[in-house]
Design a protein around this motif. Structure first.
Motif, PDB file in Angstrom:
ATOM      1  N   LYS A 111     112.540  -5.153  88.955  1.00 18.32           N
ATOM      2  CA  LYS A 111     113.304  -6.008  88.044  1.00 18.32           C
ATOM      3  C   LYS A 111     112.503  -6.281  86.764  1.00 18.32           C
ATOM      4  O   LYS A 111     113.057  -6.239  85.666  1.00 18.32           O
ATOM      5  N   LEU A 112     111.208  -6.545  86.905  1.00 16.00           N
ATOM      6  CA  LEU A 112     110.348  -6.772  85.735  1.00 16.00           C
ATOM      7  C   LEU A 112     110.291  -5.533  84.839  1.00 16.00           C
ATOM      8  O   LEU A 112     110.380  -5.642  83.612  1.00 16.00           O
ATOM      9  N   VAL A 113     110.160  -4.357  85.454  1.00 19.74           N
ATOM     10  CA  VAL A 113     110.093  -3.112  84.682  1.00 19.74           C
ATOM     11  C   VAL A 113     111.405  -2.889  83.929  1.00 19.74           C
ATOM     12  O   VAL A 113     111.395  -2.530  82.747  1.00 19.74           O
ATOM     13  N   ALA A 114     112.531  -3.143  84.592  1.00 24.35           N
ATOM     14  CA  ALA A 114     113.827  -2.960  83.937  1.00 24.35           C
ATOM     15  C   ALA A 114     113.985  -3.918  82.757  1.00 24.35           C
ATOM     16  O   ALA A 114     114.459  -3.523  81.682  1.00 24.35           O
ATOM     17  N   LEU A 115     113.584  -5.171  82.928  1.00 26.55           N
ATOM     18  CA  LEU A 115     113.674  -6.150  81.843  1.00 26.55           C
ATOM     19  C   LEU A 115     112.729  -5.792  80.692  1.00 26.55           C
ATOM     20  O   LEU A 115     113.079  -5.948  79.517  1.00 26.55           O
ATOM     21  N   ALA A 116     111.547  -5.300  81.031  1.00 32.90           N
ATOM     22  CA  ALA A 116     110.578  -4.927  79.995  1.00 32.90           C
ATOM     23  C   ALA A 116     111.086  -3.741  79.191  1.00 32.90           C
ATOM     24  O   ALA A 116     110.982  -3.719  77.952  1.00 32.90           O
ATOM     25  N   GLU A 117     111.640  -2.753  79.865  1.00 34.27           N
ATOM     26  CA  GLU A 117     112.155  -1.583  79.157  1.00 34.27           C
ATOM     27  C   GLU A 117     113.361  -1.933  78.304  1.00 34.27           C
ATOM     28  O   GLU A 117     113.593  -1.314  77.266  1.00 34.27           O
ATOM     29  N   ALA A 118     114.118  -2.945  78.735  1.00 31.23           N
ATOM     30  CA  ALA A 118     115.278  -3.388  77.951  1.00 31.23           C
ATOM     31  C   ALA A 118     114.854  -4.295  76.799  1.00 31.23           C
ATOM     32  O   ALA A 118     115.637  -4.554  75.887  1.00 31.23           O
ATOM     33  N   GLY A 119     113.624  -4.807  76.838  1.00 34.92           N
ATOM     34  CA  GLY A 119     113.142  -5.698  75.780  1.00 34.92           C
ATOM     35  C   GLY A 119     113.670  -7.114  75.911  1.00 34.92           C
ATOM     36  O   GLY A 119     113.760  -7.831  74.914  1.00 34.92           O
ATOM     37  N   ASP A 120     113.997  -7.538  77.118  1.00 37.80           N
ATOM     38  CA  ASP A 120     114.580  -8.859  77.363  1.00 37.80           C
ATOM     39  C   ASP A 120     113.466  -9.900  77.556  1.00 37.80           C
ATOM     40  O   ASP A 120     112.959 -10.100  78.660  1.00 37.80           O
ATOM     41  N   VAL A 121     113.093 -10.570  76.463  1.00 40.92           N
ATOM     42  CA  VAL A 121     112.023 -11.563  76.504  1.00 40.92           C
ATOM     43  C   VAL A 121     112.435 -12.765  77.349  1.00 40.92           C
ATOM     44  O   VAL A 121     111.652 -13.266  78.169  1.00 40.92           O
ATOM     45  N   GLU A 122     113.664 -13.232  77.167  1.00 39.75           N
ATOM     46  CA  GLU A 122     114.135 -14.405  77.912  1.00 39.75           C
ATOM     47  C   GLU A 122     114.157 -14.126  79.410  1.00 39.75           C
ATOM     48  O   GLU A 122     113.797 -14.974  80.224  1.00 39.75           O
ATOM     49  N   GLY A 123     114.588 -12.924  79.782  1.00 39.81           N
ATOM     50  CA  GLY A 123     114.632 -12.559  81.199  1.00 39.81           C
ATOM     51  C   GLY A 123     113.243 -12.476  81.806  1.00 39.81           C
ATOM     52  O   GLY A 123     113.024 -12.903  82.936  1.00 39.81           O
ATOM     53  N   LEU A 124     112.292 -11.928  81.046  1.00 34.71           N
ATOM     54  CA  LEU A 124     110.921 -11.831  81.543  1.00 34.71           C
ATOM     55  C   LEU A 124     110.275 -13.196  81.724  1.00 34.71           C
ATOM     56  O   LEU A 124     109.583 -13.441  82.712  1.00 34.71           O
ATOM     57  N   THR A 125     110.510 -14.086  80.769  1.00 35.79           N
ATOM     58  CA  THR A 125     109.906 -15.415  80.877  1.00 35.79           C
ATOM     59  C   THR A 125     110.597 -16.270  81.934  1.00 35.79           C
ATOM     60  O   THR A 125     109.982 -17.199  82.463  1.00 35.79           O
ATOM     61  N   ALA A 126     111.847 -15.963  82.260  1.00 38.91           N
ATOM     62  CA  ALA A 126     112.585 -16.755  83.250  1.00 38.91           C
ATOM     63  C   ALA A 126     112.120 -16.468  84.683  1.00 38.91           C
ATOM     64  O   ALA A 126     112.269 -17.313  85.560  1.00 38.91           O
ATOM     65  N   ILE A 127     111.560 -15.295  84.912  1.00 34.14           N
ATOM     66  CA  ILE A 127     111.126 -14.950  86.268  1.00 34.14           C
ATOM     67  C   ILE A 127     109.838 -15.697  86.587  1.00 34.14           C
ATOM     68  O   ILE A 127     108.859 -15.613  85.855  1.00 34.14           O
ATOM     69  N   GLU A 128     109.870 -16.434  87.700  1.00 37.73           N
ATOM     70  CA  GLU A 128     108.684 -17.183  88.124  1.00 37.73           C
ATOM     71  C   GLU A 128     107.810 -16.280  88.972  1.00 37.73           C
ATOM     72  O   GLU A 128     108.279 -15.610  89.879  1.00 37.73           O
ATOM     73  N   ILE A 129     106.516 -16.293  88.653  1.00 43.94           N
ATOM     74  CA  ILE A 129     105.543 -15.536  89.436  1.00 43.94           C
ATOM     75  C   ILE A 129     104.424 -16.497  89.816  1.00 43.94           C
ATOM     76  O   ILE A 129     103.804 -17.107  88.954  1.00 43.94           O
ATOM     77  N   ASN A 130     104.189 -16.625  91.126  1.00 46.97           N
ATOM     78  CA  ASN A 130     103.114 -17.475  91.620  1.00 46.97           C
ATOM     79  C   ASN A 130     101.909 -16.578  91.906  1.00 46.97           C
ATOM     80  O   ASN A 130     101.827 -15.955  92.961  1.00 46.97           O
ATOM     81  N   PRO A 131     100.952 -16.474  90.982  1.00 44.36           N
ATOM     82  CA  PRO A 131      99.856 -15.501  91.140  1.00 44.36           C
ATOM     83  C   PRO A 131      98.778 -15.955  92.123  1.00 44.36           C
ATOM     84  O   PRO A 131      97.697 -16.363  91.729  1.00 44.36           O
ATOM     85  N   VAL A 132      99.084 -15.877  93.398  1.00 40.08           N
ATOM     86  CA  VAL A 132      98.134 -16.311  94.418  1.00 40.08           C
ATOM     87  C   VAL A 132      97.498 -15.148  95.168  1.00 40.08           C
ATOM     88  O   VAL A 132      96.531 -15.340  95.878  1.00 40.08           O
ATOM     89  N   SER A 133      98.046 -13.951  95.033  1.00 37.32           N
ATOM     90  CA  SER A 133      97.458 -12.769  95.673  1.00 37.32           C
ATOM     91  C   SER A 133      97.477 -11.624  94.669  1.00 37.32           C
ATOM     92  O   SER A 133      97.948 -11.760  93.543  1.00 37.32           O
ATOM     93  N   THR A 134      96.981 -10.468  95.083  1.00 37.73           N
ATOM     94  CA  THR A 134      96.821  -9.355  94.150  1.00 37.73           C
ATOM     95  C   THR A 134      98.150  -8.844  93.599  1.00 37.73           C
ATOM     96  O   THR A 134      98.233  -8.512  92.420  1.00 37.73           O
TER      97      THR A 134
END
Length: 157
Positions: A111-134
């Motif tokens: 999903k992140l790759v698809a949003l990045a390739e589409a250039g969707d800044v709002e979509g990328l920032t809306a996705i929550e990522i809890n960076p607790v593991s690799t």
């Protein structure tokens, strides 16, 4: 108090011994003894330290070979190069999630790759990522670099 005649098992200990004797770095040199131990000696005013730019070594064939191998500019690190590419507007490569460890995060990465390739800044920032593991840390790094690349692409256009 240590003296120049004392030898040490490790180079670091010889350096400490010279400093305990009151010498500052650059005022002594550490050497290896024939028995494999280390010692130190004070550099006197009459002795000159060996310099790489010594004119006597300039014509030496080994010095010329080594000088030809030295990079003319400092080597850029891998992470810095990736950030510079993103700042130039190039989308980063997606992390490799082919190992079984990353199986539960593959859908979110897709999903992140698809949003990045589409250039969707709002979509990328809306996705929550809890960076607790690799895996989430790699996704967060990818998202942040993608946002930098997208913003750089917009400002240059």
């Amino acid at each position: 108090m240590t003296t120049e005649a004392t030898t040490y098992d490790k180079k670091f200990n010889a350096q400490r011994g010279a400093q305990r004797a009151g010498l500052k770095p650059g005022e002594f040199e550490v050497f290896k003894t024939p028995d494999g131990r280390f010692g130190w000696r004070a550099i006197t005013e009459s002795e000159t330290a060996i310099s790489i730019t010594d004119p006597a070594l300039a014509n030496h064939p080994i010095a010329q070979t080594n000088a030809a191998c030295w990079p003319s500019v400092p080597k850029t690190g891998k992470r810095k190069a990736i950030i510079e590419q993103a700042q130039a507007g190039a989308l980063p490569a997606a992390p490799d999630f082919s190992k079984p460890t990353h199986a539960r995060f593959r859908a979110k990465l897709a999903k992140l790759v698809a949003l990045a390739e589409a250039g969707d800044v709002e979509g990328l920032t809306a996705i929550e990522i809890n960076p607790v593991s690799t895996s989430p840390k790699a996704m967060a790094r990818y998202r942040d670099l993608a946002l930098i690349a997208i913003e750089a692409g917009r400002t240059s256009a």
